[in-house]
Design a protein around this motif. Sequence first.
Motif: not given
Length: 189
Positions: A162-180
């Motif tokens: 299920l590691g694909f879930l981690d990869r899918a969410l790995e950028n959440l901690p760095e998410l910004t309005a500019e990158t969203f």
Amino acid sequence: MPETDNASSAMNVGDLALRAAVAYRVKARVAEICDPVIEENAEYIRSTKGVRSTTAELPLASGSTMPLTTFTEGLSQPKFEVTDEKALLDYADEKGETQYVIRPSYLKALMGHLRFIAKTNTVIDATTGEVVPGVSYDPGGVPTSIKPSWSSQGKEALDDMLGFLDRALENLPELTAETFSLPELEAGE
């Protein structure tokens, strides 16, 4: 937008709120998808006579399987409960075990040596043989919840798959309005 006072991360409050909003929706969406599947297994256990557990196994390339978990329905334990505080208070007062209330140490000790006499449907103090008023007996055995008991190897293997879930969410901690980026939406859609 105001910046946080934390020097270790100069985080935009709007971005922090955006990450929280995305996390809430991801969590809710996962629950919407997963909870009915979990409940279907639990309902099978609850409603099938003679069944108190189900077992999950992970199919392996070799054709064998690896145990993942066993879902088991827990049962409530037998217990004594105070059902009439006044009657028990009067009983404890006769024993000299009150000081405006029943002394907690006495109540704990009393509960430890109570016995239930099924023939007469009474609760007695096993040290004195006296009927104890204001206390009832719950025999337990009522289904409580269904929980998994994971095998450590199986859990690790499933987490790897299920590691694909981690990869899918790995950028959440760095998410910004500019990158969203979402598809262009018209106001009100």
